[in-house]
Design an enzyme around this catalytic site. Structure first.
Site, PDB file in Angstrom:
ATOM      1  N   HIS A 307      -8.409 -41.235 -30.282  1.00 62.57           N
ATOM      2  CA  HIS A 307      -7.403 -40.517 -29.511  1.00 62.57           C
ATOM      3  C   HIS A 307      -7.927 -39.126 -29.227  1.00 62.57           C
ATOM      4  O   HIS A 307      -8.602 -38.538 -30.068  1.00 62.57           O
ATOM      5  CB  HIS A 307      -6.077 -40.436 -30.288  1.00 62.57           C
ATOM      6  CG  HIS A 307      -4.927 -40.118 -29.412  1.00 62.57           C
ATOM      7  ND1 HIS A 307      -4.598 -38.838 -29.058  1.00 62.57           N
ATOM      8  CD2 HIS A 307      -4.059 -40.934 -28.777  1.00 62.57           C
ATOM      9  CE1 HIS A 307      -3.559 -38.879 -28.256  1.00 62.57           C
ATOM     10  NE2 HIS A 307      -3.206 -40.134 -28.058  1.00 62.57           N
ATOM     11  N   ASP A 364      -1.403 -48.023 -29.525  1.00 63.90           N
ATOM     12  CA  ASP A 364      -1.566 -49.285 -28.805  1.00 63.90           C
ATOM     13  C   ASP A 364      -2.203 -50.392 -29.634  1.00 63.90           C
ATOM     14  O   ASP A 364      -2.288 -51.522 -29.186  1.00 63.90           O
ATOM     15  CB  ASP A 364      -2.419 -49.059 -27.546  1.00 63.90           C
ATOM     16  CG  ASP A 364      -1.638 -48.313 -26.500  1.00 63.90           C
ATOM     17  OD1 ASP A 364      -0.422 -48.528 -26.431  1.00 63.90           O
ATOM     18  OD2 ASP A 364      -2.236 -47.519 -25.764  1.00 63.90           O
TER      19      ASP A 364
HETATM   20  N1  CMC Z   1     -14.728 -47.234 -29.920  1.00 61.23           N
HETATM   21  C1  CMC Z   1     -15.977 -46.791 -30.176  1.00 61.23           C
HETATM   22  N2  CMC Z   1     -16.345 -45.490 -30.082  1.00 61.23           N
HETATM   23  C2  CMC Z   1     -15.420 -44.601 -29.707  1.00 61.23           C
HETATM   24  C3  CMC Z   1     -14.086 -44.992 -29.424  1.00 61.23           C
HETATM   25  C4  CMC Z   1     -13.755 -46.361 -29.539  1.00 61.23           C
HETATM   26  N3  CMC Z   1     -12.535 -46.785 -29.274  1.00 61.23           N
HETATM   27  N4  CMC Z   1     -13.380 -43.904 -29.044  1.00 61.23           N
HETATM   28  C5  CMC Z   1     -14.223 -42.871 -29.105  1.00 61.23           C
HETATM   29  N5  CMC Z   1     -15.456 -43.275 -29.517  1.00 61.23           N
HETATM   30  C6  CMC Z   1     -16.634 -42.427 -29.751  1.00 61.23           C
HETATM   31  C7  CMC Z   1     -17.281 -42.013 -28.447  1.00 61.23           C
HETATM   32  O1  CMC Z   1     -18.277 -42.920 -28.037  1.00 61.23           O
HETATM   33  C8  CMC Z   1     -17.823 -40.673 -28.823  1.00 61.23           C
HETATM   34  O2  CMC Z   1     -18.981 -40.869 -29.576  1.00 61.23           O
HETATM   35  P1  CMC Z   1     -20.241 -39.809 -29.476  1.00 61.23           P
HETATM   36  O3  CMC Z   1     -19.703 -38.522 -30.037  1.00 61.23           O
HETATM   37  O4  CMC Z   1     -21.310 -40.425 -30.307  1.00 61.23           O
HETATM   38  O5  CMC Z   1     -20.577 -39.717 -28.009  1.00 61.23           O
HETATM   39  C9  CMC Z   1     -16.771 -40.093 -29.776  1.00 61.23           C
HETATM   40  O6  CMC Z   1     -16.164 -41.239 -30.368  1.00 61.23           O
HETATM   41  C10 CMC Z   1     -15.705 -39.223 -29.099  1.00 61.23           C
HETATM   42  O7  CMC Z   1     -15.100 -39.999 -28.039  1.00 61.23           O
HETATM   43  P2  CMC Z   1     -14.689 -39.422 -26.627  1.00 61.23           P
HETATM   44  O8  CMC Z   1     -14.703 -40.542 -25.638  1.00 61.23           O
HETATM   45  O9  CMC Z   1     -15.507 -38.208 -26.325  1.00 61.23           O
HETATM   46  O10 CMC Z   1     -13.209 -38.950 -26.945  1.00 61.23           O
HETATM   47  P3  CMC Z   1     -12.096 -38.660 -25.865  1.00 61.23           P
HETATM   48  O11 CMC Z   1     -11.157 -37.722 -26.518  1.00 61.23           O
HETATM   49  O12 CMC Z   1     -12.683 -38.240 -24.558  1.00 61.23           O
HETATM   50  O13 CMC Z   1     -11.428 -40.098 -25.638  1.00 61.23           O
HETATM   51  C11 CMC Z   1     -10.054 -42.005 -25.910  1.00 61.23           C
HETATM   52  C12 CMC Z   1     -10.267 -40.530 -26.281  1.00 61.23           C
HETATM   53  C13 CMC Z   1      -8.651 -42.436 -26.355  1.00 61.23           C
HETATM   54  C14 CMC Z   1     -10.126 -42.160 -24.384  1.00 61.23           C
HETATM   55  C15 CMC Z   1     -11.152 -42.867 -26.611  1.00 61.23           C
HETATM   56  O14 CMC Z   1     -11.032 -42.743 -28.009  1.00 61.23           O
HETATM   57  C16 CMC Z   1     -11.071 -44.344 -26.193  1.00 61.23           C
HETATM   58  O15 CMC Z   1     -11.669 -44.720 -25.188  1.00 61.23           O
HETATM   59  N6  CMC Z   1     -10.355 -45.190 -27.002  1.00 61.23           N
HETATM   60  C17 CMC Z   1     -10.154 -46.585 -26.619  1.00 61.23           C
HETATM   61  C18 CMC Z   1      -9.035 -46.679 -25.591  1.00 61.23           C
HETATM   62  C19 CMC Z   1      -7.673 -46.494 -26.184  1.00 61.23           C
HETATM   63  O16 CMC Z   1      -7.333 -47.067 -27.212  1.00 61.23           O
HETATM   64  N7  CMC Z   1      -6.827 -45.688 -25.493  1.00 61.23           N
HETATM   65  C20 CMC Z   1      -5.421 -45.492 -25.886  1.00 61.23           C
HETATM   66  C21 CMC Z   1      -5.144 -44.080 -26.304  1.00 61.23           C
HETATM   67  S1  CMC Z   1      -3.559 -43.942 -27.121  1.00 61.23           S
HETATM   68  C22 CMC Z   1      -2.385 -44.314 -25.894  1.00 61.23           C
HETATM   69  C23 CMC Z   1      -2.179 -43.178 -25.009  1.00 61.23           C
HETATM   70  O17 CMC Z   1      -1.395 -42.291 -25.365  1.00 61.23           O
HETATM   71  O18 CMC Z   1      -2.782 -43.148 -23.914  1.00 61.23           O
END
Ligand code: CMC
Length: 428
Positions: A307, A364
């Site tokens: 998240h 989720d």
């Molecule tokens: N699986 C594997 N690796 C992950 C995941 C995941 N679900 N989420 C983040 N990471 C890794 C990412 O690859 C990155 O690694 P590194 O630092 O080595 O590059 C690190 O963790 C930080 O991730 P980020 O993408 O920079 O973080 P963000 O804040 O931009 O993204 C997120 C947050 C929710 C989009 C992401 O965690 C994600 O894609 N999760 C899966 C989708 C999901 O479950 N979304 C629902 C969110 S809750 C409902 C809502 O309110 O929308």
């Protein structure tokens, strides 16, 4: 003297006001920085930018706290109803008995939608995604409510549009489901409370009233409450920014629905169940899928994990996980994907990759399993998220209007070509 921050650029120092929220959050106010210095700030994805001051929802992602209008989410999810929480979010306080009755009465008496809106369903191709249908239908409500387009609506007029939107959205969501089956739509019944009425329109029959199990109503209330608001997330920011151009409420909410659709946001609930089913069909080897999620050359991510704001357990996920066990037991449902989800969570939470990045299950991760147990098909999950998020979007839209916030318009740093000369097409 109030606290200030100093920013030194070259030999010049700029004093920037520091502001503090009621929960102790601190921000440096850079709103005058460009006028003073010629500099803007750059923050792609708004990871460190406060877009507004808001009195609706507080969350502390480091600790895992979520409150609506000061009330902990745990108390609301346990004791309140969705409509009571909607009132709280939109009007700022929990309603008295009388206020709640009046609110419910108003909503139940606006649930009918214009008969011509049914014609939209003839135009949508069969199998079209419910989220595309919902955003179109909600946008179209503006066309059926031309009074909402007038500039300078009074508070009463705005309130009427809010009531209509909450009422009609539940009817439209259930009709999307009925139409996906090719079944006739079911009309709303004023004698039911909001959630019972929604379940009646979704799963009921035309000829007789079916019994809606109170366990189902309670589970649905809980899920909707947990999704009702989440401060300045992608869809809510979209609603506020569209509304800031003075676009009408329906257009603003329709835009929010589109933003919610993506699998990185609300669309994750559908993606989680699809992922769990895939793992199940693949033999249930959880370690293999965790390894795939960690592999930077593999685009697979563990859906329902991670998240932007929570770097600790998402408090909503804790409540949903418990609710998931309770509800499946009460309904006598056995779901193998729940076992896979639990195993996946266990493996991921002890894996250094997830631990170091503070990746926990989010709201989720388990919600889709409950929706499945309640009888919803996977493609409806994000629409249910939208139904739950509606009061939050409305509250945020109303706050933005009440505070007379300026049009949302970020700056950029241009990195493209400079000063190119136009050349004739034949000489390129
Ligand atoms: N699986 C594997 N690796 C992950 C995941 C995941 N679900 N989420 C983040 N990471 C890794 C990412 O690859 C990155 O690694 P590194 O630092 O080595 O590059 C690190 O963790 C930080 O991730 P980020 O993408 O920079 O973080 P963000 O804040 O931009 O993204 C997120 C947050 C929710 C989009 C992401 O965690 C994600 O894609 N999760 C899966 C989708 C999901 O479950 N979304 C629902 C969110 S809750 C409902 C809502 O309110 O929308």
């Amino acid at each position: 003297m109030s606290e200030t921050a100093q920013l030194k650029i070259g030999d010049k120092t700029y004093e920037l006001p520091v502001i503090e929220g009621t929960e102790g959050e601190k921000a440096i106010d850079i709103s005058k920085l460009r006028d003073q210095s010629g500099f803007v700030t750059l923050d792609i994805g708004y990871k460190n930018t406060g877009a507004t001051k808001s009195a609706i929802t507080f969350l502390d992602g480091e600790v895992g706290i979520l409150k609506y209008r000061g009330y902990p989410i745990e108390q609301l999810a346990e004791q309140s109803t969705f409509i009571e929480v909607a009132y709280l979010l939109i009007y700022g306080n929990l309603p008295t008995e009388e206020q709640l009755k009046a609110f419910e009465y108003e909503i139940s008496h606006h649930t009918l939608v214009h008969e011509d809106m049914k014609k939209f369903f003839d135009g949508f191709p069969s199998g079209s995604h419910p989220m595309g249908q919902l955003s179109s239908l909600i946008g179209a409500l503006a066309a059926f409510n031309p009074a909402s387009l007038k500039q300078g609506l009074t508070a009463e007029e705005v309130n009427l549009e809010i009531i209509k939107l909450i009422a009609k959205m539940s009817t439209l969501v259930s009709w999307i489901y009925k139409k996906s089956l090719g079944h006739p739509v079911i009309y709303p019944r004023n004698k039911f409370d909001y959630v019972t009425n929604f379940m009646h329109m979704t799963f009921g029959q035309r000829t007789e009233d079916i019994e809606i199990d109170p366990v189902v109503v309670s589970a649905m209330n809980k899920l909707l409450i947990l999704h009702a608001d989440h401060e300045q997330n992608c869809s809510t920011s979209t609603v506020r920014i569209v509304g800031s151009s003075d676009a009408n409420l329906y257009a603003s909410i329709s835009a929010g629905i589109s933003a919610l659709w993506g699998p990185l946001h609300g669309g994750a609930n559908q993606a989680v169940v699809e992922m769990l089913q895939k793992i199940k069909e693949d033999g249930g080897d959880v370690d293999k899928w965790v390894a795939k999620a960690k592999d930077k050359n593999d685009s697979f991510r563990l859906m329902g994990f991670g998240h932007r704001v929570y770097k600790n357990f998402d408090p909503r996920a804790k409540i949903i996980k418990k609710a998931c066990d309770d509800i499946l037991e009460k309904l006598g449902v056995q779901d193998e994907t729940l076992d896979i989800a639990k195993k996946l969570e266990e493996v991921a939470l002890s894996d250094p990759y997830f631990v170091e990045r503070k990746l926990y299950p989010n709201v989720d991760f388990y919600s889709g399993i409950i929706y499945t147990a309640l009888g919803f098909p996977t493609e409806m999950f994000t629409v249910l998220f939208a139904l739950g998020r509606l009061p939050g979007w409305i509250a945020q839209w109303k706050e933005m209007k009440t505070n007379k916030e300026p049009i949302g318009r970020p700056r950029q740093i241009y990195v493209g070509e400079v000063n190119r000369e136009y050349t004739d097409i034949k000489s390129r």
